[in-house]
Scaffold this active site. Sequence first.
Site, PDB file in Angstrom:
ATOM      1  N   LYS A  79       0.807  -1.227   0.000  1.00 58.40           N
ATOM      2  CA  LYS A  79       0.000   0.000   0.000  1.00 58.40           C
ATOM      3  C   LYS A  79       0.843   1.281   0.000  1.00 58.40           C
ATOM      4  O   LYS A  79       0.394   2.304  -0.527  1.00 58.40           O
ATOM      5  CB  LYS A  79      -0.960  -0.001   1.189  1.00 58.40           C
ATOM      6  CG  LYS A  79      -2.107  -0.992   1.019  1.00 58.40           C
ATOM      7  CD  LYS A  79      -3.151  -0.816   2.087  1.00 58.40           C
ATOM      8  CE  LYS A  79      -4.345  -1.704   1.799  1.00 58.40           C
ATOM      9  NZ  LYS A  79      -5.503  -1.366   2.610  1.00 58.40           N
ATOM     10  N   GLY A 142      -0.252   2.929  10.704  1.00 54.81           N
ATOM     11  CA  GLY A 142      -0.633   3.564   9.436  1.00 54.81           C
ATOM     12  C   GLY A 142      -2.139   3.785   9.335  1.00 54.81           C
ATOM     13  O   GLY A 142      -2.598   4.851   8.903  1.00 54.81           O
ATOM     14  N   ALA A 143      -2.920   2.781   9.733  1.00 54.15           N
ATOM     15  CA  ALA A 143      -4.377   2.893   9.627  1.00 54.15           C
ATOM     16  C   ALA A 143      -4.898   3.990  10.560  1.00 54.15           C
ATOM     17  O   ALA A 143      -5.710   4.831  10.158  1.00 54.15           O
ATOM     18  CB  ALA A 143      -5.026   1.554   9.970  1.00 54.15           C
ATOM     19  N   ASN A 163      -2.479   5.105  22.307  1.00 53.11           N
ATOM     20  CA  ASN A 163      -1.656   4.012  21.781  1.00 53.11           C
ATOM     21  C   ASN A 163      -0.723   3.465  22.838  1.00 53.11           C
ATOM     22  O   ASN A 163      -0.374   4.155  23.791  1.00 53.11           O
ATOM     23  CB  ASN A 163      -0.829   4.523  20.590  1.00 53.11           C
ATOM     24  CG  ASN A 163      -0.253   3.394  19.770  1.00 53.11           C
ATOM     25  OD1 ASN A 163      -0.945   2.425  19.473  1.00 53.11           O
ATOM     26  ND2 ASN A 163       1.022   3.494  19.397  1.00 53.11           N
ATOM     27  N   ARG A 164      -0.327   2.191  22.652  1.00 51.44           N
ATOM     28  CA  ARG A 164       0.628   1.553  23.568  1.00 51.44           C
ATOM     29  C   ARG A 164       1.947   2.334  23.560  1.00 51.44           C
ATOM     30  O   ARG A 164       2.476   2.665  24.601  1.00 51.44           O
ATOM     31  CB  ARG A 164       0.836   0.107  23.087  1.00 51.44           C
ATOM     32  CG  ARG A 164       1.802  -0.683  23.878  1.00 51.44           C
ATOM     33  CD  ARG A 164       1.857  -2.097  23.368  1.00 51.44           C
ATOM     34  NE  ARG A 164       2.297  -2.171  21.960  1.00 51.44           N
ATOM     35  CZ  ARG A 164       2.451  -3.288  21.283  1.00 51.44           C
ATOM     36  NH1 ARG A 164       2.158  -4.442  21.843  1.00 51.44           N
ATOM     37  NH2 ARG A 164       2.853  -3.279  20.027  1.00 51.44           N
ATOM     38  N   LYS A 168       4.427   7.449  19.252  1.00 51.85           N
ATOM     39  CA  LYS A 168       3.753   7.379  17.946  1.00 51.85           C
ATOM     40  C   LYS A 168       2.436   8.156  17.965  1.00 51.85           C
ATOM     41  O   LYS A 168       2.077   8.844  17.013  1.00 51.85           O
ATOM     42  CB  LYS A 168       3.521   5.915  17.548  1.00 51.85           C
ATOM     43  CG  LYS A 168       4.787   5.287  16.985  1.00 51.85           C
ATOM     44  CD  LYS A 168       4.732   3.771  16.962  1.00 51.85           C
ATOM     45  CE  LYS A 168       3.846   3.205  15.881  1.00 51.85           C
ATOM     46  NZ  LYS A 168       3.824   1.715  15.929  1.00 51.85           N
ATOM     47  N   GLY A 258     -15.882  -3.469  10.691  1.00 49.30           N
ATOM     48  CA  GLY A 258     -15.278  -2.846   9.512  1.00 49.30           C
ATOM     49  C   GLY A 258     -15.777  -3.381   8.171  1.00 49.30           C
ATOM     50  O   GLY A 258     -15.210  -3.033   7.133  1.00 49.30           O
TER      51      GLY A 258
HETATM   52  P1  ATR Z   1      -1.390  -0.627  10.357  1.00 50.23           P
HETATM   53  O1  ATR Z   1      -0.571  -0.004   9.282  1.00 50.23           O
HETATM   54  O2  ATR Z   1      -2.316  -1.711   9.895  1.00 50.23           O
HETATM   55  O3  ATR Z   1      -2.074   0.373  11.207  1.00 50.23           O
HETATM   56  P2  ATR Z   1       0.841  -0.918  12.183  1.00 50.23           P
HETATM   57  O4  ATR Z   1       1.433   0.316  11.594  1.00 50.23           O
HETATM   58  O5  ATR Z   1       1.727  -2.091  12.418  1.00 50.23           O
HETATM   59  O6  ATR Z   1      -0.350  -1.459  11.271  1.00 50.23           O
HETATM   60  O7  ATR Z   1       0.109  -0.496  13.555  1.00 50.23           O
HETATM   61  C1  ATR Z   1      -0.393  -1.426  14.440  1.00 50.23           C
HETATM   62  C2  ATR Z   1      -1.097  -0.733  15.604  1.00 50.23           C
HETATM   63  O8  ATR Z   1      -1.618  -1.748  16.471  1.00 50.23           O
HETATM   64  C3  ATR Z   1      -0.195   0.133  16.457  1.00 50.23           C
HETATM   65  O9  ATR Z   1      -0.968   1.168  17.032  1.00 50.23           O
HETATM   66  C4  ATR Z   1       0.257  -0.863  17.535  1.00 50.23           C
HETATM   67  O10 ATR Z   1       0.674  -0.267  18.751  1.00 50.23           O
HETATM   68  P3  ATR Z   1       2.224   0.198  18.934  1.00 50.23           P
HETATM   69  O11 ATR Z   1       2.378   1.428  18.102  1.00 50.23           O
HETATM   70  O12 ATR Z   1       2.373   0.445  20.376  1.00 50.23           O
HETATM   71  O13 ATR Z   1       3.046  -0.957  18.416  1.00 50.23           O
HETATM   72  C5  ATR Z   1      -1.033  -1.594  17.767  1.00 50.23           C
HETATM   73  N1  ATR Z   1      -0.798  -2.902  18.354  1.00 50.23           N
HETATM   74  C6  ATR Z   1      -0.370  -4.021  17.730  1.00 50.23           C
HETATM   75  N2  ATR Z   1      -0.279  -5.032  18.588  1.00 50.23           N
HETATM   76  C7  ATR Z   1      -0.658  -4.554  19.815  1.00 50.23           C
HETATM   77  C8  ATR Z   1      -0.814  -5.118  21.104  1.00 50.23           C
HETATM   78  N3  ATR Z   1      -0.535  -6.397  21.333  1.00 50.23           N
HETATM   79  N4  ATR Z   1      -1.268  -4.306  22.092  1.00 50.23           N
HETATM   80  C9  ATR Z   1      -1.567  -3.015  21.860  1.00 50.23           C
HETATM   81  N5  ATR Z   1      -1.440  -2.429  20.663  1.00 50.23           N
HETATM   82  C10 ATR Z   1      -1.007  -3.178  19.649  1.00 50.23           C
END
Ligand code: ATR
Length: 295
Positions: A79, A142-143, A163-164, A168, A258
Amino acid sequence: MKERRKAEMINVDGATKVLGVIGNPVEHTKSPLIHNELAKRFGHNLVYVPFLVKEQIGDAIQGADALGIHGLNVTIPYKEDILSKAKEVDSLTAKIGAGNTLVRIEQGFKAYNTDIPGLLRAMKSDGVEIKGESVIIIGAGGAARAVALMVAMEEAKEIIICNRTMEKAENIAKEVNAYVNDKVAKACSYNNILNLEGSQYLAIQATSVGLSPDIDRSPIEDEAFFDKIHTAYDIIYNPDNTKFMQMATAKGKKSYNGLKMLLYQGIIAYELWNQVEITEEIANEIYGILKVSCE
Ligand code: ATR
């Protein structure tokens, strides 16, 4: 037998336009269903197929151009890549930094993002307002970033990015504020989210937490959070009732998955490729078929 009957329904001839989705993996894609059903309803002579592109995304796009492919959807992991490979990029798509649709122009393809307009149209169809709302976005990938920009453009009153990884969320909040030239967005940790005042937030879940097979998880597991929101909108559609949605429903709050976002990103792509307007009536018909296919 079932597969043969399906193939017989498509009347391919010398004038049939070919469209498809490129990505890796593509075997579970719902896009052929959306587009071939739309083609049937409009009587368009086109066929939409999946193309597994293992790694050479640039070659795939060049090849598609050479073959006269009418249009493409692009999915994970390409993408972002398609923005540098397309001849032109739509301005909103460039801002978002990721696209999912390639539309044929005179020489090559123009890249568009229909995911985010698709989410907006899905929310409108579900009667979920953004203008003037206080919105919590969960996630900062990204989403989530794209959702945050969309929500800001739609004039939300307040945007809280949770966010965790705080850094970010802070970066997205800064970017959103710079974009709308206002202090509408701020970052918040999962711990602090419970200190928010009020009970009138619209929460949009934009992480991958809760996606099948990880169905017993929600990014926010504390049920007190769900007292603070009026609606939970999850961008995940598999499972159809995520843990995040279930927790909201348990508190008497509205929840949506979704699947309509998936539907409308396809509908907007189809409109771009074929210069048609798809009515809510047709959208609802395709939505019904999509729902059955997910069962
Ligand atoms: P996308 O492009 O699909 O949004 P991504 O950029 O990998 O995918 O983002 C994943 C999101 O899910 C992030 O907000 C991530 O949190 P971090 O930025 O702290 O990594 C969140 N995420 C993924 N696994 C997680 C988990 N086990 N607990 C909490 N947040 C999680």
